[in-house]
Structure formats: C-alpha cells, structure tokens
Design a protein around this motif. Structure first.
Motif, PDB file in Angstrom:
ATOM      1  N   SER A  71      29.511   2.556  59.503  1.00 55.92           N
ATOM      2  CA  SER A  71      30.672   3.436  59.399  1.00 55.92           C
ATOM      3  C   SER A  71      31.953   2.681  59.750  1.00 55.92           C
ATOM      4  O   SER A  71      31.997   1.909  60.718  1.00 55.92           O
ATOM      5  CB  SER A  71      30.512   4.637  60.335  1.00 55.92           C
ATOM      6  OG  SER A  71      31.648   5.467  60.283  1.00 55.92           O
ATOM      7  N   LEU A  72      33.012   2.904  58.969  1.00 57.23           N
ATOM      8  CA  LEU A  72      34.277   2.204  59.173  1.00 57.23           C
ATOM      9  C   LEU A  72      35.279   3.012  59.999  1.00 57.23           C
ATOM     10  O   LEU A  72      36.275   2.477  60.454  1.00 57.23           O
ATOM     11  CB  LEU A  72      34.904   1.860  57.814  1.00 57.23           C
ATOM     12  CG  LEU A  72      34.073   0.945  56.910  1.00 57.23           C
ATOM     13  CD1 LEU A  72      34.803   0.704  55.596  1.00 57.23           C
ATOM     14  CD2 LEU A  72      33.770  -0.372  57.601  1.00 57.23           C
ATOM     15  N   ASN A  73      35.026   4.289  60.152  1.00 53.82           N
ATOM     16  CA  ASN A  73      35.964   5.145  60.888  1.00 53.82           C
ATOM     17  C   ASN A  73      35.202   5.923  61.947  1.00 53.82           C
ATOM     18  O   ASN A  73      34.533   6.910  61.648  1.00 53.82           O
ATOM     19  CB  ASN A  73      36.676   6.105  59.927  1.00 53.82           C
ATOM     20  CG  ASN A  73      37.706   6.964  60.641  1.00 53.82           C
ATOM     21  OD1 ASN A  73      38.229   6.586  61.686  1.00 53.82           O
ATOM     22  ND2 ASN A  73      37.990   8.132  60.080  1.00 53.82           N
ATOM     23  N   LYS A  74      35.302   5.481  63.189  1.00 54.40           N
ATOM     24  CA  LYS A  74      34.554   6.090  64.279  1.00 54.40           C
ATOM     25  C   LYS A  74      35.506   6.707  65.293  1.00 54.40           C
ATOM     26  O   LYS A  74      36.706   6.461  65.273  1.00 54.40           O
ATOM     27  CB  LYS A  74      33.656   5.049  64.960  1.00 54.40           C
ATOM     28  CG  LYS A  74      32.676   4.369  64.014  1.00 54.40           C
ATOM     29  CD  LYS A  74      31.832   3.330  64.725  1.00 54.40           C
ATOM     30  CE  LYS A  74      30.860   2.661  63.767  1.00 54.40           C
ATOM     31  NZ  LYS A  74      30.026   1.643  64.441  1.00 54.40           N
ATOM     32  N   THR A 104      29.538   9.795  58.599  1.00 55.77           N
ATOM     33  CA  THR A 104      30.595   9.329  57.703  1.00 55.77           C
ATOM     34  C   THR A 104      30.526   7.805  57.645  1.00 55.77           C
ATOM     35  O   THR A 104      30.163   7.156  58.636  1.00 55.77           O
ATOM     36  CB  THR A 104      31.984   9.759  58.190  1.00 55.77           C
ATOM     37  OG1 THR A 104      32.216   9.223  59.510  1.00 55.77           O
ATOM     38  CG2 THR A 104      32.108  11.262  58.240  1.00 55.77           C
ATOM     39  N   TYR A 105      30.908   7.257  56.496  1.00 48.43           N
ATOM     40  CA  TYR A 105      30.825   5.811  56.308  1.00 48.43           C
ATOM     41  C   TYR A 105      32.206   5.209  56.062  1.00 48.43           C
ATOM     42  O   TYR A 105      32.745   4.516  56.916  1.00 48.43           O
ATOM     43  CB  TYR A 105      29.873   5.492  55.152  1.00 48.43           C
ATOM     44  CG  TYR A 105      28.427   5.798  55.502  1.00 48.43           C
ATOM     45  CD1 TYR A 105      27.609   4.835  56.085  1.00 48.43           C
ATOM     46  CD2 TYR A 105      27.902   7.063  55.287  1.00 48.43           C
ATOM     47  CE1 TYR A 105      26.298   5.119  56.430  1.00 48.43           C
ATOM     48  CE2 TYR A 105      26.591   7.357  55.628  1.00 48.43           C
ATOM     49  CZ  TYR A 105      25.792   6.384  56.197  1.00 48.43           C
ATOM     50  OH  TYR A 105      24.495   6.681  56.550  1.00 48.43           O
ATOM     51  N   ILE A 143      35.575  19.335  65.107  1.00 47.74           N
ATOM     52  CA  ILE A 143      35.303  18.118  64.350  1.00 47.74           C
ATOM     53  C   ILE A 143      34.326  18.494  63.240  1.00 47.74           C
ATOM     54  O   ILE A 143      33.186  18.865  63.521  1.00 47.74           O
ATOM     55  CB  ILE A 143      34.687  17.015  65.232  1.00 47.74           C
ATOM     56  CG1 ILE A 143      35.529  16.793  66.495  1.00 47.74           C
ATOM     57  CG2 ILE A 143      34.527  15.719  64.438  1.00 47.74           C
ATOM     58  CD1 ILE A 143      36.898  16.274  66.245  1.00 47.74           C
ATOM     59  N   ASP A 144      34.785  18.439  61.995  1.00 47.63           N
ATOM     60  CA  ASP A 144      33.885  18.856  60.921  1.00 47.63           C
ATOM     61  C   ASP A 144      32.905  17.736  60.550  1.00 47.63           C
ATOM     62  O   ASP A 144      32.916  16.654  61.152  1.00 47.63           O
ATOM     63  CB  ASP A 144      34.676  19.356  59.712  1.00 47.63           C
ATOM     64  CG  ASP A 144      35.405  18.242  58.951  1.00 47.63           C
ATOM     65  OD1 ASP A 144      35.190  17.049  59.268  1.00 47.63           O
ATOM     66  OD2 ASP A 144      36.184  18.558  58.037  1.00 47.63           O
ATOM     67  N   HIS A 145      32.060  17.983  59.567  1.00 48.59           N
ATOM     68  CA  HIS A 145      31.000  17.037  59.222  1.00 48.59           C
ATOM     69  C   HIS A 145      31.537  15.771  58.562  1.00 48.59           C
ATOM     70  O   HIS A 145      30.779  14.818  58.348  1.00 48.59           O
ATOM     71  CB  HIS A 145      29.957  17.704  58.322  1.00 48.59           C
ATOM     72  CG  HIS A 145      30.507  18.195  57.013  1.00 48.59           C
ATOM     73  ND1 HIS A 145      31.470  19.175  56.935  1.00 48.59           N
ATOM     74  CD2 HIS A 145      30.228  17.847  55.734  1.00 48.59           C
ATOM     75  CE1 HIS A 145      31.762  19.413  55.667  1.00 48.59           C
ATOM     76  NE2 HIS A 145      31.026  18.617  54.923  1.00 48.59           N
ATOM     77  N   TRP A 146      32.830  15.740  58.251  1.00 49.99           N
ATOM     78  CA  TRP A 146      33.464  14.528  57.718  1.00 49.99           C
ATOM     79  C   TRP A 146      34.432  13.917  58.730  1.00 49.99           C
ATOM     80  O   TRP A 146      35.288  13.124  58.385  1.00 49.99           O
ATOM     81  CB  TRP A 146      34.179  14.844  56.406  1.00 49.99           C
ATOM     82  CG  TRP A 146      33.262  14.687  55.215  1.00 49.99           C
ATOM     83  CD1 TRP A 146      32.049  15.268  55.047  1.00 49.99           C
ATOM     84  CD2 TRP A 146      33.489  13.879  54.065  1.00 49.99           C
ATOM     85  NE1 TRP A 146      31.500  14.894  53.854  1.00 49.99           N
ATOM     86  CE2 TRP A 146      32.364  14.047  53.216  1.00 49.99           C
ATOM     87  CE3 TRP A 146      34.524  13.062  53.635  1.00 49.99           C
ATOM     88  CZ2 TRP A 146      32.242  13.397  51.988  1.00 49.99           C
ATOM     89  CZ3 TRP A 146      34.413  12.428  52.406  1.00 49.99           C
ATOM     90  CH2 TRP A 146      33.288  12.588  51.600  1.00 49.99           C
ATOM     91  N   ASN A 147      34.305  14.324  60.000  1.00 50.64           N
ATOM     92  CA  ASN A 147      35.068  13.734  61.103  1.00 50.64           C
ATOM     93  C   ASN A 147      36.547  14.108  61.074  1.00 50.64           C
ATOM     94  O   ASN A 147      37.384  13.412  61.641  1.00 50.64           O
ATOM     95  CB  ASN A 147      34.919  12.203  61.121  1.00 50.64           C
ATOM     96  CG  ASN A 147      35.361  11.591  62.442  1.00 50.64           C
ATOM     97  OD1 ASN A 147      35.255  12.215  63.493  1.00 50.64           O
ATOM     98  ND2 ASN A 147      35.882  10.373  62.399  1.00 50.64           N
ATOM     99  N   ASN A 148      36.897  15.220  60.424  1.00 46.25           N
ATOM    100  CA  ASN A 148      38.279  15.686  60.422  1.00 46.25           C
ATOM    101  C   ASN A 148      38.540  16.571  61.646  1.00 46.25           C
ATOM    102  O   ASN A 148      37.734  17.439  61.968  1.00 46.25           O
ATOM    103  CB  ASN A 148      38.566  16.501  59.155  1.00 46.25           C
ATOM    104  CG  ASN A 148      38.545  15.642  57.907  1.00 46.25           C
ATOM    105  OD1 ASN A 148      39.357  14.743  57.739  1.00 46.25           O
ATOM    106  ND2 ASN A 148      37.600  15.922  57.024  1.00 46.25           N
ATOM    107  N   GLU A 149      39.671  16.354  62.296  1.00 47.41           N
ATOM    108  CA  GLU A 149      40.059  17.168  63.442  1.00 47.41           C
ATOM    109  C   GLU A 149      40.802  18.416  62.977  1.00 47.41           C
ATOM    110  O   GLU A 149      41.665  18.343  62.091  1.00 47.41           O
ATOM    111  CB  GLU A 149      40.960  16.365  64.381  1.00 47.41           C
ATOM    112  CG  GLU A 149      40.284  15.162  65.007  1.00 47.41           C
ATOM    113  CD  GLU A 149      41.208  14.423  65.962  1.00 47.41           C
ATOM    114  OE1 GLU A 149      42.345  14.916  66.181  1.00 47.41           O
ATOM    115  OE2 GLU A 149      40.809  13.380  66.486  1.00 47.41           O
TER     116      GLU A 149
END
Length: 266
Positions: free
Chosen positions: A148-151, A241-242, A93-99
C-alpha cells in the motif's frame, strides 16, 4: 587610501571633539557619509497555531453541535431508537481510507451515524445501526497491505454487524459503496483543541459506552437465532487500499470536514 586617526591627533590639529575618532580620506573626496542609523522593517512572520486551525472548522463554532443534535433528535423513531444516551464527534474512516467528519449518537436501541453539514447547518444523511445486530467491536491500530502506498497511523474502533467481517469483492473495490457490514471510527483531528468539546471526541470513552449499550440491547432485545452477547477484540484494523490516490487527496485537503478554505467554506 583610508586611514583611521586617533582623536588626540584630531584635537592637536583642529581641536576635534574629545573621545571621537575621525575618518580621513586621502587621494580625493569620497562619497557623502550615510545616516548614522537606519530603520529596518521587521519581516512579517505568520505562525499558524492550533487555535488558529481550530477556527477553520465550523463544528467548533459556539452552539453548532447543540443545534445539530436538536435537528437529529427530530428524526428519531421512539420505538426503534428510544432516548439519546450520548453524543460524539468522531472521524469515520471508510473502506477506501477516506476521512469523514461525523456526529455519532448512541441511543437506547440504535447507533446513529450522522452526516451533518456544519456550514449550511443541515442534516444530510443518517445511518441507523441496530445495537442488537452488532456482534463484534474491534479496537486497534490501523494496518494496510504491504504494498500500500497511502497509509495512516493511529488507533481506531470498528463496529461489525450481521456476522459479516468482510464486504463482498464488488463492494470492497467500489469507493462509493455503502453496502459495507462495518463502520470504522477514529478521533477527530482537532478533538483535543477545544476543552468544551474534547470529551465528545474521546475514542476510549466512546468505546466504553458503546459496549455497555450493545450489551444492554442484546440482553433486553435479543435477535432471533443469534447468540446473545457481543465479541470485543483488540487487534489491528485492516484497510485494504493500495494506490490510495483518491484518499490521499481527500485527506490532505480535509475534504471530509466542514471548514473554511480561503474565502469560501465547504
């Protein structure tokens, strides 16, 4: 007008078949009777099982992981890495929440995070982290800023090095930055669907072996000017991330995994 008449009346008038009922029509001839039985074609219902989804991931095809590990062994440096002690299939999981699907190798002296293309069967990139440089290992649930809108839910493990707990402002807000002083993993989404590969995906076992390897590296190869030992913490893992639109698209479409997508795979 329709009238249902009893079978006995039919027998008296015309010698009808016993036990049957006749439908009499008054006031004119009606439409011809339809067939007594009609064949109905059942609806085709497709159920997507977990096993069906598993076949879409190239990493679970027979012999794939063995071949990948064989290629990665070829780039090992005996002095810097030593021997391979364990192999893991995890999701970064990177610092922008990408798998991102990753093969992770624990060696005598290094942690190797490998980006491997399981479709073309090519090792595209290997990040080498010296175990003696690891100073903090944190385990906990993922948390996000209040707005944050994407959790995401779930538990992960974060490995930090060089006594830096947070990236710089510029790197933190650059989605393509690789200058991040930590790496975060969670379990592969299909890790428990294949009994042969499931042991390679257990985050708890990975944590145990990683801590043992880091402690061993600190003891046998201490870094100059750095306190010996590793700090193991249990606390939430913050992902800053927001809006998260890019990670939402990436994660929903599973773009970080090598898998079939219709008639093609990428």
């Amino acid at each position: 007008m329709l009238q249902l008449r009893d079978a006995e009346e039919e027998e008296e008038e015309g010698g009808g078949r016993p036990g049957a009922a006749a439908l009499a029509v008054r006031g004119g001839a009606g439409p011809p009777p339809g067939p007594a039985r009609q064949s109905l074609r059942p609806l085709s219902v497709r159920t997507v099982t977990r096993g069906g989804r598993l076949r879409r991931y190239f990493v679970f095809r027979p012999g794939t992981i063995e071949r990948a590990v064989g290629e990665i062994r070829a780039v090992l440096l005996p002095v810097e890495d030593g021997e391979v002690r364990s192999v893991w299939l995890l999701t970064e999981i990177d610092h922008w929440n990408n798998e991102k699907e990753r093969l992770v190798l624990i060696t005598d002296w290094s942690l190797l995070v490998c980006k491997y293309n399981f479709i073309s069967l090519q090792c595209q990139h290997v990040t080498r982290i010296s175990l003696s440089a690891v100073d903090t290992i944190s385990v906990g649930e993922f948390v996000f800023p209040a707005k944050s809108l994407n959790k995401r839910e779930g538990v992960g493990i974060r490995i930090q090095w060089d006594k830096q707990s947070r990236a710089s402002f510029i790197n933190r807000w650059n989605p393509w930055s690789t200058n991040i002083p930590y790496v975060t993993f969670t379990e592969h989404p299909m890790g428990d669907a294949d009994e042969k590969i499931a042991p390679l995906c257990l985050l708890e076992n990975f944590k145990t072996q990683l801590i043992q390897a880091v402690k061993k590296a600190h003891k046998e190869s201490p870094s100059p000017g750095r306190a010996e030992g590793v700090l193991v913490l249990e606390h939430p893992l913050l992902i800053e991330t927001y809006l998260g639109l890019m990670s939402y698209i990436n994660n929903e479409a599973k773009l970080g995994y090598s898998m079939t997508r219709g008639k093609i795979g990428f």
